[in-house]
Design an enzyme around this catalytic site. Structure first.
Site, PDB file in Angstrom:
ATOM      1  N   THR A   1      -5.838  -9.729   7.837  1.00  0.00           N
ATOM      2  CA  THR A   1      -6.361 -10.270   6.582  1.00  0.00           C
ATOM      3  C   THR A   1      -7.594 -11.154   6.800  1.00  0.00           C
ATOM      4  O   THR A   1      -8.458 -11.223   5.927  1.00  0.00           O
ATOM      5  CB  THR A   1      -5.235 -11.071   5.881  1.00  0.00           C
ATOM      6  OG1 THR A   1      -4.056 -10.257   5.861  1.00  0.00           O
ATOM      7  CG2 THR A   1      -5.597 -11.427   4.462  1.00  0.00           C
TER       8      THR A   1
ATOM      9  N   CYS B   1       9.545   0.549   8.681  1.00  0.00           N
ATOM     10  CA  CYS B   1       9.770   1.566   7.647  1.00  0.00           C
ATOM     11  C   CYS B   1      11.263   1.828   7.545  1.00  0.00           C
ATOM     12  O   CYS B   1      11.993   1.692   8.521  1.00  0.00           O
ATOM     13  CB  CYS B   1       9.105   2.893   8.015  1.00  0.00           C
ATOM     14  SG  CYS B   1       7.409   2.762   8.514  1.00  0.00           S
TER      15      CYS B   1
ATOM     16  N   ASN C   1       4.512  -8.081  11.954  1.00  0.00           N
ATOM     17  CA  ASN C   1       4.057  -7.410  10.732  1.00  0.00           C
ATOM     18  C   ASN C   1       4.217  -8.401   9.557  1.00  0.00           C
ATOM     19  O   ASN C   1       4.538  -9.571   9.780  1.00  0.00           O
ATOM     20  CB  ASN C   1       4.893  -6.136  10.515  1.00  0.00           C
ATOM     21  CG  ASN C   1       4.094  -5.040   9.828  1.00  0.00           C
ATOM     22  OD1 ASN C   1       3.327  -5.322   8.906  1.00  0.00           O
ATOM     23  ND2 ASN C   1       4.267  -3.818  10.262  1.00  0.00           N
TER      24      ASN C   1
ATOM     25  N   GLY D   1      -1.745 -13.303   6.046  1.00  0.00           N
ATOM     26  CA  GLY D   1      -2.674 -14.416   5.874  1.00  0.00           C
ATOM     27  C   GLY D   1      -2.074 -15.753   6.298  1.00  0.00           C
ATOM     28  O   GLY D   1      -0.945 -15.812   6.812  1.00  0.00           O
TER      29      GLY D   1
ATOM     30  N   ILE E   1       0.848  -1.195   0.000  1.00  0.00           N
ATOM     31  CA  ILE E   1       0.000   0.000   0.000  1.00  0.00           C
ATOM     32  C   ILE E   1       0.886   1.248   0.000  1.00  0.00           C
ATOM     33  O   ILE E   1       0.557   2.255  -0.629  1.00  0.00           O
ATOM     34  CB  ILE E   1      -0.925   0.013   1.251  1.00  0.00           C
ATOM     35  CG1 ILE E   1      -1.717  -1.290   1.389  1.00  0.00           C
ATOM     36  CG2 ILE E   1      -1.854   1.236   1.227  1.00  0.00           C
ATOM     37  CD1 ILE E   1      -2.746  -1.565   0.340  1.00  0.00           C
TER      38      ILE E   1
ATOM     39  N   LEU F   1       1.811   2.903   2.812  1.00  0.00           N
ATOM     40  CA  LEU F   1       1.420   3.798   3.925  1.00  0.00           C
ATOM     41  C   LEU F   1       0.633   5.018   3.452  1.00  0.00           C
ATOM     42  O   LEU F   1       0.888   6.141   3.889  1.00  0.00           O
ATOM     43  CB  LEU F   1       2.653   4.249   4.712  1.00  0.00           C
ATOM     44  CG  LEU F   1       3.328   3.177   5.559  1.00  0.00           C
ATOM     45  CD1 LEU F   1       4.628   3.710   6.158  1.00  0.00           C
ATOM     46  CD2 LEU F   1       2.405   2.697   6.671  1.00  0.00           C
TER      47      LEU F   1
HETATM   48  C1  LIG Z   1      -3.729  -4.343   3.211  1.00  0.00           C
HETATM   49  C2  LIG Z   1      -2.873  -4.314   4.452  1.00  0.00           C
HETATM   50  C3  LIG Z   1      -2.479  -3.087   4.980  1.00  0.00           C
HETATM   51  C4  LIG Z   1      -1.692  -3.038   6.136  1.00  0.00           C
HETATM   52  N1  LIG Z   1      -1.336  -1.816   6.643  1.00  0.00           N
HETATM   53  C5  LIG Z   1      -0.602  -1.770   7.792  1.00  0.00           C
HETATM   54  C6  LIG Z   1      -0.252  -0.513   8.366  1.00  0.00           C
HETATM   55  O1  LIG Z   1      -0.619   0.567   7.877  1.00  0.00           O
HETATM   56  N2  LIG Z   1       0.485  -0.527   9.507  1.00  0.00           N
HETATM   57  C7  LIG Z   1       0.877  -1.687  10.124  1.00  0.00           C
HETATM   58  O2  LIG Z   1       1.534  -1.634  11.168  1.00  0.00           O
HETATM   59  N3  LIG Z   1       0.544  -2.896   9.594  1.00  0.00           N
HETATM   60  C8  LIG Z   1      -0.170  -2.951   8.462  1.00  0.00           C
HETATM   61  N4  LIG Z   1      -0.522  -4.183   7.932  1.00  0.00           N
HETATM   62  C9  LIG Z   1      -0.095  -5.422   8.632  1.00  0.00           C
HETATM   63  C10 LIG Z   1      -1.244  -6.011   9.469  1.00  0.00           C
HETATM   64  O3  LIG Z   1      -1.674  -5.121  10.466  1.00  0.00           O
HETATM   65  C11 LIG Z   1      -0.826  -7.346  10.131  1.00  0.00           C
HETATM   66  O4  LIG Z   1       0.181  -7.100  11.100  1.00  0.00           O
HETATM   67  C12 LIG Z   1      -0.269  -8.364   9.128  1.00  0.00           C
HETATM   68  O5  LIG Z   1      -1.024  -8.346   7.931  1.00  0.00           O
HETATM   69  C13 LIG Z   1      -0.254  -9.800   9.668  1.00  0.00           C
HETATM   70  O6  LIG Z   1      -1.511 -10.198  10.156  1.00  0.00           O
HETATM   71  P1  LIG Z   1      -2.664 -10.903   9.248  1.00  0.00           P
HETATM   72  O7  LIG Z   1      -2.043 -12.101   8.578  1.00  0.00           O
HETATM   73  O8  LIG Z   1      -3.729 -11.252  10.230  1.00  0.00           O
HETATM   74  O9  LIG Z   1      -3.104  -9.880   8.248  1.00  0.00           O
HETATM   75  C14 LIG Z   1      -1.296  -4.236   6.774  1.00  0.00           C
HETATM   76  C15 LIG Z   1      -1.706  -5.476   6.224  1.00  0.00           C
HETATM   77  C16 LIG Z   1      -2.479  -5.526   5.085  1.00  0.00           C
HETATM   78  C17 LIG Z   1      -2.915  -6.863   4.543  1.00  0.00           C
END
Ligand SMILES: Cc1cc2nc3c(=O)[nH]c(=O)nc-3n(C[C@H](O)[C@H](O)[C@H](O)COP(=O)(O)O)c2cc1C
Length: 323
Positions: free
Chosen positions: A275, A139, A201, A226, A80, A82
């Site tokens: 996700t 970052c 993350n 995911g 994305i 940020l």
């Molecule tokens: C589309 C998307 C946008 C994300 N944006 C951020 C973000 O702005 N800041 C952040 O710390 N993590 C961000 N993440 C990471 C998620 O918060 C999470 O830590 C990561 O996807 C792992 O967990 P999950 O498998 O349940 O998604 C983002 C993840 C996805 C898929």
């Protein structure tokens, strides 16, 4: 304590992350839940532990070139970049929307210099609508060679210390799995004043379009989330839980109660769901119900009783188990 006979029907699922009290052990992952508005028709937000908001930076960011999302067989690649309006517009237009949320609201701060973390944290944490701060340190530091804050112990420590110095609100620092020794990073972040850790993350990845001979994501590489990353994330929690004493919010591929329980048994006090909300907006409700049923079936009065029960640290075994 295991009270099979006479165990309460509603075990205590509350969690303390420093001074932050959550009614349920489920936080919605940053960048995956907006401010909760879009989910409110499907989910009673009062049943969530809390929402971690999209990361905000000092200056506005347009984000990366499209495509920004690429599905993979068991995960999602995102880049994305940020995208956010910057802290000034965010405080002016966005933060007031969070005032009536019936669960914890955690602001997420990202930065490209140590000073960004202090500046944005101080301004965001000053708002009453924000209960706690999560630091997204995945970052690059533009002031040096561009090392990622979360991947360099001294940068991770500096960003944490900078944020800690400007707010007394609970501070969660989110670690990256893209490191050789996540426990070493966790230790310095704990020493720098974090109240809790979010682990983890996304995992770096890329997908190539074999017809066009180009990466599928506009940015080239991205972050994988995911189910594909769940074993990586559970191991990270397992290792971090042996290194620190502050609570951990485990995340990475959680879709069901059993997925969440893996993280809890590895040493997480709470879980993040990112996700998983895209495939099933009701996943957080089912996860809480499933955890409750698991505790009742086993006669536990609280979630706290089972945190880390698969981890040698909590059994008093010194050996560090490596995969
Ligand atoms: C589309 C998307 C946008 C994300 N944006 C951020 C973000 O702005 N800041 C952040 O710390 N993590 C961000 N993440 C990471 C998620 O918060 C999470 O830590 C990561 O996807 C792992 O967990 P999950 O498998 O349940 O998604 C983002 C993840 C996805 C898929």
């Amino acid at each position: 304590m295991n009270r099979k006979n006479g165990a309460p029907k509603r075990p205590d699922l509350s969690v303390a992350l420093g001074a932050l009290r959550l009614g349920a052990p489920t936080l919605m992952g940053s960048g995956c839940y907006g401010s909760g508005e879009e989910y409110a028709p499907f989910v009673d937000l009062a049943t969530l532990g809390g929402i971690v908001l999209k990361s905000v930076t000092r200056h506005p960011r347009l984000g990366n070139a499209a495509p920004r999302l690429v599905p993979t067989p068991s995960g999602l690649l995102n880049a994305i970049g940020l995208q956010n309006p910057g802290i000034d517009a965010y405080l002016e237009n966005e933060v007031k929307k969070f005032a009536d949320r019936p669960c914890a609201v955690i602001g997420s701060v990202a930065g490209f210099a140590v000073d960004d973390y202090a500046y944005v944290t101080e301004r965001l944490a000053a708002r009453d609508e924000i209960d706690a701060i999560e630091l997204n340190i995945s970052c690059p530091n533009v002031g040096t060679e561009g090392e990622t804050f979360a991947c360099d112990p001294s940068l991770a420590e500096a960003a944490t210390r900078a944020a800690r110095g400007v707010t007394a609100k609970p501070l969660i620092v989110k670690l990256s799995p893209n490191v050789t020794d996540i426990a070493a990073i966790a230790r310095v972040v704990e020493a720098a004043g974090a109240d809790a850790l979010a682990v983890v993350n996304t995992v770096r990845g890329i997908s190539i379009d074999v017809e066009r001979w180009k990466p599928r994501l506009g940015n080239g590489s991205g972050g994988l989330s995911g189910p594909a990353i769940r074993p990586i994330a559970v191991l990270a929690v397992w290792e971090v839980a042996q290194a620190v004493r502050i609570p951990i919010v485990g995340q990475g591929g959680i879709e069901t109660a059993r997925d969440a329980l893996e993280f809890i048994l590895a040493g997480a006090s709470a879980v993040g769901i990112g996700t998983g909300n895209f495939t099933d907006p009701r996943a957080p409700l089912n996860i809480v119900a499933g955890i409750r049923a698991y505790l009742v079936a086993r006669g536990h009065a609280s979630l706290r009783e089972i945190v880390g029960k698969a981890n040698p640290r909590f059994l008093g075994v010194a050996a560090r188990v490596r995969a």
